[in-house]
Design a protein around this motif. Structure first.
Motif, PDB file in Angstrom:
ATOM      1  N   PRO A   1      49.873   2.070  21.702  1.00  0.00           N
ATOM      2  CA  PRO A   1      49.190   1.611  23.128  1.00  0.00           C
ATOM      3  C   PRO A   1      50.101   2.088  24.313  1.00  0.00           C
ATOM      4  O   PRO A   1      51.243   2.333  24.139  1.00  0.00           O
ATOM      5  CB  PRO A   1      49.278   0.283  23.076  1.00  0.00           C
ATOM      6  CG  PRO A   1      50.326  -0.375  22.012  1.00  0.00           C
ATOM      7  CD  PRO A   1      50.604   0.818  20.931  1.00  0.00           C
ATOM      8  N   LEU A   2      49.549   1.971  25.559  1.00  0.00           N
ATOM      9  CA  LEU A   2      50.106   2.444  26.693  1.00  0.00           C
ATOM     10  C   LEU A   2      50.822   1.023  27.021  1.00  0.00           C
ATOM     11  O   LEU A   2      50.108  -0.010  27.178  1.00  0.00           O
ATOM     12  CB  LEU A   2      49.101   2.749  27.760  1.00  0.00           C
ATOM     13  CG  LEU A   2      48.440   4.109  27.641  1.00  0.00           C
ATOM     14  CD1 LEU A   2      47.197   4.445  28.645  1.00  0.00           C
ATOM     15  CD2 LEU A   2      49.205   4.972  27.678  1.00  0.00           C
ATOM     16  N   LYS A   3      52.171   1.252  27.581  1.00  0.00           N
ATOM     17  CA  LYS A   3      52.988   0.291  27.910  1.00  0.00           C
ATOM     18  C   LYS A   3      53.366   0.460  29.618  1.00  0.00           C
ATOM     19  O   LYS A   3      53.866   1.602  29.638  1.00  0.00           O
ATOM     20  CB  LYS A   3      54.266   0.069  27.165  1.00  0.00           C
ATOM     21  CG  LYS A   3      53.730  -0.553  25.807  1.00  0.00           C
ATOM     22  CD  LYS A   3      54.835  -1.058  24.955  1.00  0.00           C
ATOM     23  CE  LYS A   3      54.644  -1.167  23.434  1.00  0.00           C
ATOM     24  NZ  LYS A   3      55.825  -1.646  22.580  1.00  0.00           N
ATOM     25  N   GLY A   4      53.697  -0.455  30.294  1.00  0.00           N
ATOM     26  CA  GLY A   4      54.074  -0.372  31.567  1.00  0.00           C
ATOM     27  C   GLY A   4      55.398  -0.244  31.803  1.00  0.00           C
ATOM     28  O   GLY A   4      56.164  -0.191  30.838  1.00  0.00           O
TER      29      GLY A   4
ATOM     30  N   VAL B   1      48.851   2.687  34.807  1.00  0.00           N
ATOM     31  CA  VAL B   1      50.422   3.201  33.855  1.00  0.00           C
ATOM     32  C   VAL B   1      50.162   4.563  33.930  1.00  0.00           C
ATOM     33  O   VAL B   1      51.306   5.468  34.261  1.00  0.00           O
ATOM     34  CB  VAL B   1      50.215   2.802  32.359  1.00  0.00           C
ATOM     35  CG1 VAL B   1      51.232   3.389  31.647  1.00  0.00           C
ATOM     36  CG2 VAL B   1      50.477   1.067  32.629  1.00  0.00           C
ATOM     37  N   ILE B   2      49.141   5.414  33.710  1.00  0.00           N
ATOM     38  CA  ILE B   2      49.058   6.958  33.837  1.00  0.00           C
ATOM     39  C   ILE B   2      49.375   7.346  35.308  1.00  0.00           C
ATOM     40  O   ILE B   2      50.172   8.213  35.299  1.00  0.00           O
ATOM     41  CB  ILE B   2      47.604   7.228  33.150  1.00  0.00           C
ATOM     42  CG1 ILE B   2      47.261   6.896  31.859  1.00  0.00           C
ATOM     43  CG2 ILE B   2      47.593   8.703  33.151  1.00  0.00           C
ATOM     44  CD1 ILE B   2      45.758   6.949  31.429  1.00  0.00           C
ATOM     45  N   ALA B   3      49.049   6.883  36.178  1.00  0.00           N
ATOM     46  CA  ALA B   3      49.386   7.243  37.478  1.00  0.00           C
ATOM     47  C   ALA B   3      50.684   7.134  37.791  1.00  0.00           C
ATOM     48  O   ALA B   3      51.427   8.154  38.367  1.00  0.00           O
ATOM     49  CB  ALA B   3      48.587   6.458  38.505  1.00  0.00           C
ATOM     50  N   ASP B   4      51.369   6.010  37.561  1.00  0.00           N
ATOM     51  CA  ASP B   4      52.840   5.981  37.569  1.00  0.00           C
ATOM     52  C   ASP B   4      53.769   7.030  36.692  1.00  0.00           C
ATOM     53  O   ASP B   4      54.466   7.584  37.190  1.00  0.00           O
ATOM     54  CB  ASP B   4      53.476   4.366  37.260  1.00  0.00           C
ATOM     55  CG  ASP B   4      52.819   3.351  38.009  1.00  0.00           C
ATOM     56  OD1 ASP B   4      52.394   3.654  39.130  1.00  0.00           O
ATOM     57  OD2 ASP B   4      52.667   2.256  37.503  1.00  0.00           O
TER      58      ASP B   4
ATOM     59  N   GLN C   1      56.802  12.217  36.938  1.00  0.00           N
ATOM     60  CA  GLN C   1      57.054  13.679  36.455  1.00  0.00           C
ATOM     61  C   GLN C   1      56.838  14.767  37.253  1.00  0.00           C
ATOM     62  O   GLN C   1      57.530  15.724  37.483  1.00  0.00           O
ATOM     63  CB  GLN C   1      55.916  13.743  35.164  1.00  0.00           C
ATOM     64  CG  GLN C   1      56.208  12.872  33.923  1.00  0.00           C
ATOM     65  CD  GLN C   1      55.168  13.065  33.019  1.00  0.00           C
ATOM     66  OE1 GLN C   1      55.098  14.184  32.511  1.00  0.00           O
ATOM     67  NE2 GLN C   1      54.599  12.039  32.416  1.00  0.00           N
ATOM     68  N   PHE C   2      55.892  14.404  38.329  1.00  0.00           N
ATOM     69  CA  PHE C   2      55.656  15.744  39.323  1.00  0.00           C
ATOM     70  C   PHE C   2      56.225  15.052  40.990  1.00  0.00           C
ATOM     71  O   PHE C   2      55.505  15.420  41.704  1.00  0.00           O
ATOM     72  CB  PHE C   2      54.151  15.900  39.383  1.00  0.00           C
ATOM     73  CG  PHE C   2      53.639  16.309  37.888  1.00  0.00           C
ATOM     74  CD1 PHE C   2      53.667  17.584  37.640  1.00  0.00           C
ATOM     75  CD2 PHE C   2      53.116  15.446  37.209  1.00  0.00           C
ATOM     76  CE1 PHE C   2      53.275  18.116  36.305  1.00  0.00           C
ATOM     77  CE2 PHE C   2      52.573  15.966  35.832  1.00  0.00           C
ATOM     78  CZ  PHE C   2      52.619  17.251  35.616  1.00  0.00           C
ATOM     79  N   GLU C   3      57.264  14.703  41.020  1.00  0.00           N
ATOM     80  CA  GLU C   3      57.822  14.513  42.133  1.00  0.00           C
ATOM     81  C   GLU C   3      58.343  15.678  43.024  1.00  0.00           C
ATOM     82  O   GLU C   3      58.689  16.517  42.262  1.00  0.00           O
ATOM     83  CB  GLU C   3      59.024  13.272  42.371  1.00  0.00           C
ATOM     84  CG  GLU C   3      58.447  12.029  42.002  1.00  0.00           C
ATOM     85  CD  GLU C   3      59.437  11.048  41.953  1.00  0.00           C
ATOM     86  OE1 GLU C   3      60.668  11.652  42.212  1.00  0.00           O
ATOM     87  OE2 GLU C   3      59.298   9.724  41.869  1.00  0.00           O
ATOM     88  N   PRO C   4      57.965  16.008  44.076  1.00  0.00           N
ATOM     89  CA  PRO C   4      58.468  17.054  44.810  1.00  0.00           C
ATOM     90  C   PRO C   4      60.206  17.184  44.735  1.00  0.00           C
ATOM     91  O   PRO C   4      60.809  16.208  45.196  1.00  0.00           O
ATOM     92  CB  PRO C   4      57.992  17.050  46.063  1.00  0.00           C
ATOM     93  CG  PRO C   4      57.551  15.809  46.358  1.00  0.00           C
ATOM     94  CD  PRO C   4      57.339  15.281  45.110  1.00  0.00           C
ATOM     95  N   ASN C   5      60.756  18.400  44.807  1.00  0.00           N
ATOM     96  CA  ASN C   5      61.982  18.568  45.133  1.00  0.00           C
ATOM     97  C   ASN C   5      62.488  18.535  46.511  1.00  0.00           C
ATOM     98  O   ASN C   5      61.982  19.347  47.201  1.00  0.00           O
ATOM     99  CB  ASN C   5      62.653  19.964  44.315  1.00  0.00           C
ATOM    100  CG  ASN C   5      62.332  19.874  42.803  1.00  0.00           C
ATOM    101  OD1 ASN C   5      62.160  18.930  42.023  1.00  0.00           O
ATOM    102  ND2 ASN C   5      61.927  21.407  42.470  1.00  0.00           N
TER     103      ASN C   5
END
Length: 408
Positions: free
Chosen positions: A341-344, A359-362, A367-371
């Motif tokens: 299951p998805l966990k926070g 949870v998916i948005a977080d 994962q895709f934060e800009p450098n």
């Protein structure tokens, strides 16, 4: 699907309907003087289904098929006819055999049972027996129309005897009678709404009522004006839909696999074992503990034997005609992998769609934060100068090219 009772058909006579497949059981009596009774089911070709074998019945005629629709659990649909026999009561044992033929059942047909609980003027002997049986059976629900389904010329009021019994059917439904055809039994239309959210057996669900309240507050209220009875009914149905969807969103299964439906003999042994365990915990008597251990081993063997018999029946019911044999063999060859299951962030399990989306948005945001590089413009200019210098600087190739040689 068409569920037909009192077909009065003989073996070898199979009336066909285009785009439908016929499954029937004829009543064969000896000496064979006249054909009576019999049941049949017409199932549309596009519905995945296969026949379900039933044990011998003494007071009922029945035909059963199992259907599979989308990702919902299989449902046994049974067409039944209860024989009218003078001096006899409702065939309880026959009905229990049909009721225990599957985990999810729709048993519909001519029950020849009238009771005041389902809109009859008076109760008959068969009706009283059926009413007591439905009250005592776990998971059973009787569905009856509001108007009469059987009418004879000498009767002033008709009877409601064409009924349906649900066993763990989680869908919304509606039933109505059509005053048509020339038979003394009116056609009964039973509609199952497969679009609404599924509610499984509440006894097997664990509900988070805080999530239920949160999900229910997000549902829109009915917008129709309560100016007529039809509008009131529409508003009530919308409210019921909101409650259903919120309950499904805030609930999860207590068990990975549904508990097995055991026969009464094994259940009685389990009851005796639990009593022995309670007595031993109070008295610590060695003889009681010995009886407890012996009965526990016996119950384990009985459950194992019962499970083996049920598995053999399931395998025998598979058929290459409706592709059930191929699907089962494909599942057995494919290794099963459980999806966690998805966990926070704090380890809590996401239950409602809103929690899952968060949870998916977080996860995607992490994962895709800009450098972010300090002095980005100077860094880009330095890279540009290095590449330009490399391209403009002549390079000496000290390695002489070689020519390939052809070997004989």
């Amino acid at each position: 699907m068409f569920l037909v009772q009192e077909t009065w058909l003989e073996p070898g006579i199979d009336p066909q309907i285009a785009n439908y497949r016929l499954t029937k059981d004829d009543r064969i009596e000896f000496p064979h003087t006249v054909t009576r009774g019999g049941t049949a089911i017409y199932c549309k070709n596009e519905i995945v289904h296969h026949r379900v074998p039933l044990p011998n019945l003494q007071g009922m005629d029945a035909t059963a098929v199992q259907i599979k629709i989308n990702n919902f659990p299989p449902i046994n649909v049974v067409s039944v006819y209860v024989r009218r026999r003078v001096g006899h009561s409702f065939p309880v044992e026959d009905f229990k055999k049909i009721f225990n033929s599957g985990s999810n059942c729709i048993i519909a047909g001519d029950y020849n049972a009238a009771h005041v609980s389902w809109h009859n003027a008076k109760s008959t002997r068969f009706g009283q027996g059926l009413h007591r049986l439905i009250r005592d059976l776990r998971g059973a629900k009787l569905v009856a129309p509001q108007t009469a389904t059987h009418l004879q010329s000498r009767q002033r009021f008709g009877k409601v005897i064409d009924l349906a019994v649900f066993k763990h059917i989680p869908f919304n439904h509606s039933v109505r009678v059509i005053n048509d055809l020339s038979s003394d039994h009116y056609p009964v239309i039973l509609e199952i709404n497969l679009i609404t959210s599924i509610i499984k057996n509440p006894e097997q669900l664990s509900t988070n009522w805080f999530n239920f309240k949160f999900a229910l507050n997000k549902k829109p209220l009915p917008t129709v004006e309560l100016t007529s009875n039809d509008n009131i009914e529409l508003a009530i149905s919308e409210l019921n839909q909101n409650f259903t969807e919120a309950f499904v969103e805030a609930s999860k299964l207590k068990f990975n696999n549904a508990p097995k439906i055991l026969p009464l003999e094994i259940k009685f042994k389990i009851y005796q074992r639990n009593r022995l365990r309670k007595f031993w915990q109070r008295t610590r008597c060695p003889s009681i503990y010995s009886q407890f251990r012996t009965l526990s081993r016996e119950i384990a063997k009985d459950i194992q034997a019962y499970s083996r018999v049920q598995w053999e029946k399931h395998i025998e019911a598979l058929s290459p005609v409706d592709n059930t044999l191929w699907r089962k063999s494909s599942l057995l060859r494919k290794p099963f992998q459980s999806i966690p299951p998805l966990k926070g962030a704090l380890g809590s399990i996401a239950i409602t769609p809103i929690e899952k989306a968060e949870v998916i948005a977080d996860s995607l945001q992490a994962q895709f934060e800009p450098n972010h590089v300090a002095g980005r413009e100077l860094f880009d200019q330095r890279i540009h100068d290095e590449v330009t210098n490399f391209i403009n600087t002549p390079h000496v190739h000290e390695i002489e090219p070689t020519t390939p040689t052809v070997s004989e």
